[in-house]
Design an enzyme around this catalytic site. Structure first.
Site, PDB file in Angstrom:
ATOM      1  N   PRO A   2       0.827  -1.214   0.000  1.00  0.00           N
ATOM      2  CA  PRO A   2       0.000   0.000   0.000  1.00  0.00           C
ATOM      3  C   PRO A   2       0.858   1.259   0.000  1.00  0.00           C
ATOM      4  O   PRO A   2       1.839   1.343   0.729  1.00  0.00           O
ATOM      5  CB  PRO A   2      -0.793  -0.107   1.302  1.00  0.00           C
ATOM      6  CG  PRO A   2      -0.656  -1.503   1.757  1.00  0.00           C
ATOM      7  CD  PRO A   2       0.618  -2.024   1.190  1.00  0.00           C
ATOM      8  N   GLU A   3       0.474   2.209  -0.838  1.00  0.00           N
ATOM      9  CA  GLU A   3       1.150   3.501  -0.866  1.00  0.00           C
ATOM     10  C   GLU A   3       0.175   4.540  -0.311  1.00  0.00           C
ATOM     11  O   GLU A   3      -0.883   4.180   0.209  1.00  0.00           O
ATOM     12  CB  GLU A   3       1.577   3.824  -2.303  1.00  0.00           C
ATOM     13  CG  GLU A   3       2.514   2.759  -2.880  1.00  0.00           C
ATOM     14  CD  GLU A   3       2.922   3.042  -4.332  1.00  0.00           C
ATOM     15  OE1 GLU A   3       3.012   4.210  -4.703  1.00  0.00           O
ATOM     16  OE2 GLU A   3       3.126   2.067  -5.083  1.00  0.00           O
ATOM     17  N   LYS A  55       3.065   6.500   4.998  1.00  0.00           N
ATOM     18  CA  LYS A  55       2.386   5.271   4.559  1.00  0.00           C
ATOM     19  C   LYS A  55       1.779   4.523   5.729  1.00  0.00           C
ATOM     20  O   LYS A  55       1.478   3.339   5.626  1.00  0.00           O
ATOM     21  CB  LYS A  55       3.390   4.346   3.855  1.00  0.00           C
ATOM     22  CG  LYS A  55       3.850   4.806   2.493  1.00  0.00           C
ATOM     23  CD  LYS A  55       4.679   3.711   1.842  1.00  0.00           C
ATOM     24  CE  LYS A  55       5.533   4.251   0.730  1.00  0.00           C
ATOM     25  NZ  LYS A  55       6.431   3.238   0.165  1.00  0.00           N
ATOM     26  N   ARG A 115       1.479 -12.412   5.971  1.00  0.00           N
ATOM     27  CA  ARG A 115       2.938 -12.506   5.861  1.00  0.00           C
ATOM     28  C   ARG A 115       3.664 -11.860   7.040  1.00  0.00           C
ATOM     29  O   ARG A 115       4.879 -11.929   7.123  1.00  0.00           O
ATOM     30  CB  ARG A 115       3.392 -11.936   4.517  1.00  0.00           C
ATOM     31  CG  ARG A 115       2.845 -12.816   3.381  1.00  0.00           C
ATOM     32  CD  ARG A 115       3.422 -12.470   2.043  1.00  0.00           C
ATOM     33  NE  ARG A 115       4.862 -12.662   2.000  1.00  0.00           N
ATOM     34  CZ  ARG A 115       5.605 -12.385   0.940  1.00  0.00           C
ATOM     35  NH1 ARG A 115       5.052 -11.893  -0.134  1.00  0.00           N
ATOM     36  NH2 ARG A 115       6.905 -12.583   0.963  1.00  0.00           N
ATOM     37  N   ARG A 262      13.804  -2.813  -8.956  1.00  0.00           N
ATOM     38  CA  ARG A 262      12.359  -2.619  -9.075  1.00  0.00           C
ATOM     39  C   ARG A 262      12.044  -2.201 -10.499  1.00  0.00           C
ATOM     40  O   ARG A 262      12.821  -1.488 -11.120  1.00  0.00           O
ATOM     41  CB  ARG A 262      11.871  -1.514  -8.125  1.00  0.00           C
ATOM     42  CG  ARG A 262      12.576  -1.516  -6.817  1.00  0.00           C
ATOM     43  CD  ARG A 262      11.764  -1.804  -5.604  1.00  0.00           C
ATOM     44  NE  ARG A 262      10.339  -1.813  -5.677  1.00  0.00           N
ATOM     45  CZ  ARG A 262       9.575  -1.089  -4.872  1.00  0.00           C
ATOM     46  NH1 ARG A 262      10.109  -0.239  -4.044  1.00  0.00           N
ATOM     47  NH2 ARG A 262       8.268  -1.222  -4.926  1.00  0.00           N
TER      48      ARG A 262
END
Ligand SMILES: [Zn+2]
Length: 272
Positions: A2-3, A55, A115, A262
Site C-alpha cells: 500500500p502507498e 504510509k 505474511r 524494481r
C-alpha cells in the site's frame, strides 16, 4: 504494498467507525507485533482521530481517565496487512492470520496480516510519530520547497521519489504514474529539473494521488480497504504494469526497465 492513496483510503474509512469509541481491551496475538516490553495501557482511552502519517495509519487516543498522557498508534500495513472493522467482535476468533485485536465499547478493529511484515509503533506525542519526509498532499509543500528538497541530487528521479526522507508515501506504482503524468524521464537526475518542471512534478503528484484516493487506491493482489473491498484505480494506470502496451497519451509502446531491483514503467517517447 500500500502507498499513500491506499493508506489514506483505510484511514478515511476507519475514522467514522473508530472516532469517539472507547477501548475495552487490546490483544496482541503475534509476539512479532510487540515493539516494546510492555505495551502501553490502551483500555479506557477514546479514539480522537484516525489519519495517515506517510504510509502509516495513525490513530490518536485520549488520555486515560484520571491519568496524563495521550497515545498514538502507527500501523504500517507492509505487504499483506489489513485493518478490518467489525461491527461485532464475535467473528474475531475465527479469522485467520489475526495478529491483533482492539475491542471497543461496540465493535472491534482487527489487524490481519498473513505474511506478518506489518508493524505497530506506539508514540507519546504526535511529533514523535511524524515521518521525516514531507507529505506530497501537504499545503506546506510548495514548488519552492520541492525545488529545495530536490537540490542538486544526482539520483535518478524515480529512485528519488521512492526515498521516504524527502517525500513520504510514494512507492513503485505512483512514482511511475506521477513521472508519466509530468512527462519527465525516470532516469533524469532529480537535481536537474528547471522551475517549470518542478511545478509539473508537484502538480502531477497531487493530481494522481487525489484521483487514486477518490478511487480507493490500486489493487493488484493483496490490498483491501477497511471494508474488505478492492480499490479501482488500476483501471486508470497509464504506464504501471503496462509494458509493451500503448501509451495512453502518445500511442508509443510503454517500456519497462529495472532500477534498484524494481520495475520502472515509462513512455520513452513522451517522457524525455
Ligand atoms: Zn507516451
Amino acid at each position: 504494498v500500500p502507498e499513500l492513496p491506499e493508506v489514506e483510503t483505510v484511514a478515511r474509512q476507519l475514522a467514522p467507525c473508530l472516532v469517539g469509541r472507547t477501548v475495552r481491551d487490546l490483544r496482541i496475538l503475534d509476539p512479532l507485533l510487540r515493539d516494546c516490553e510492555t505495551p502501553p495501557a490502551v483500555a479506557g482511552r477514546t479514539v480522537l482521530r484516525v489519519g495517515r502519517s506517510g504510509k502509516r495509519v495513525l490513530v490518536a487516543f485520549s488520555e486515560r481517565p484520571g491519568r496524563r498522557g495521550a497515545l498514538w498508534l502507527a500501523v504500517h500495513l507492509r505487504m499483506t496487512g489489513r485493518l478490518l472493522w467489525c461491527e461485532t467482535d464475535r467473528a474475531a476468533p475465527h479469522v485467520s492470520h489475526l495478529r491483533a485485536r482492539l475491542r471497543f465499547d461496540a465493535g472491534a478493529l482487527l489487524f490481519i496480516d498473513p505474511r506478518r511484515f506489518g508493524t505497530f509503533r506506539w508514540y507519546r506525542s504526535e511529533e514523535a510519530a511524524a515521518p521525516r519526509g514531507i507529505d506530497p498532499l501537504s499545503a506546506a509543500l510548495t514548488p519552492a520547497r520541492l525545488a529545495a528538497l530536490l537540490g542538486r541530487s544526482p539520483q535518478c528521479l524515480k529512485a528519488w521519489l521512492l526515498r521516504q526522507d524527502r517525500l513520504v508515501g510514494l512507492g513503485n506504482i505512483y512514482a511511475s504514474e506521477i513521472l508519466h503524468a509530468a512527462r519527465l524521464s525516470p532516469f533524469r537526475a532529480a537535481g536537474s529539473l528547471d522551475p517549470g518542471e518542478v511545478r509539473r512534478l508537484l502538480g502531477a503528484a497531487r493530481r494522481i494521488l487525489e484521483r487514486a484516493i477518490r478511487h480507493c487506491g490500486t489493487t493488484f493482489s493483496d490490498f483491501q480497504d477497511a471494508r474488505g473491498l478492492e480499490g479501482s484505480f488500476q483501471r486508470f494506470l497509464a504506464v504501471y504494469d503496462r509494458a509493451g502496451r500503448r501509451c495512453r497519451r502518445c500511442g508509443a509502446a510503454v517500456a519497462r526497465e529495472v532500477q534498484q531491483q524494481r520495475s520502472t514503467y515509462y513512455c520513452p517517447h513522451c517522457q524525455r
